[in-house]
Design an enzyme around this catalytic site. Sequence first.
Site, short mmCIF file in Angstrom:
data_model
loop_
_atom_site.label_atom_id
_atom_site.label_comp_id
_atom_site.label_asym_id
_atom_site.label_seq_id
_atom_site.Cartn_x
_atom_site.Cartn_y
_atom_site.Cartn_z
N CYS A 42 -18.23 -5.22 22.54
CA CYS A 42 -16.90 -4.88 22.05
C CYS A 42 -17.00 -3.65 21.15
CB CYS A 42 -16.31 -6.05 21.27
SG CYS A 42 -14.60 -5.75 20.72
N ASP A 44 -15.59 -3.25 18.47
CA ASP A 44 -15.48 -3.70 17.09
C ASP A 44 -16.63 -3.17 16.22
OD1 ASP A 44 -15.68 -5.48 14.70
OD2 ASP A 44 -14.05 -6.56 15.70
N ARG A 46 -17.89 -4.16 13.63
CA ARG A 46 -18.75 -5.15 12.98
C ARG A 46 -19.83 -5.72 13.90
NH1 ARG A 46 -13.69 -8.74 11.43
NH2 ARG A 46 -13.28 -8.09 13.58
N HIS A 98 -17.69 -11.54 20.83
CA HIS A 98 -17.85 -12.03 19.45
C HIS A 98 -16.65 -12.87 19.05
CE1 HIS A 98 -14.99 -9.15 17.48
NE2 HIS A 98 -15.20 -8.50 18.62
N CYS A 101 -12.55 -11.97 17.91
CA CYS A 101 -12.27 -10.70 18.58
C CYS A 101 -10.76 -10.42 18.61
CB CYS A 101 -12.81 -10.73 20.02
SG CYS A 101 -12.61 -9.17 20.90
#
Length: 210
Positions: A42, A44, A46, A98, A101
């Site tokens: 992803c 993302d 993090r 994750h 999400c």
Amino acid sequence: MNSYQKLLLSNRAWAAEQIVDDPDYFARLARIQRPEFLWIGCSDSRVPENQITGTLPGEMFVHRNIANLVVNTDLNLLTVLEYAVVYLEVRHIIVCGHYGCGGVRAAMSRHSFGLIDAWLRNIKDVYRLHEGEFAAIGDDDARCSRLVERSVMEQVLNLSKTTVIQRAWQGHQRPHLHGWVYGLGDGLLRPLCDVKPGGEISEIYRYDDL
Ligand code: CO
């Protein structure tokens, strides 16, 4: 100093640090890349693949998009996939989702978010495939977590449907496909599913004349 200027400064410090113990570091990396892994994760911020897996530059080929989807009309993903499998000869492909999400959560809602609706439709389709299972989960967060897992499994399946993967399986007995989920709350990766080279796939998706 602006935040982006700090990035450039940090980069100078990092580059200097790399060659303290290993003066040949950049020269060696510049010559060749032979990563053993393709990571599909992803976007993302993090979930930084190198950091959470303790891998270094040169060890992982990476494709990231919103909600780590494997979409069969995505020329970007298909190009990365073919390059990784045919030319870099990666041995493992990891699809990593994750918990928490935002893409999956948005797909679960009935809001329209613009262009991304078309992208998230792929996750809604996964939901529909397992509608009975999701209906039985009362808690919203738990349902979202399960959809994260179900979607990762579906994306691994999507990889095995591609001619790139099926051709590689016939000729080379690689790559091995893995579905993992990362926990934002504890920093841990959880293996969900895996498909070995030549693994089971529904007849309808199999090409007999590759
Ligand atoms: Co995400």
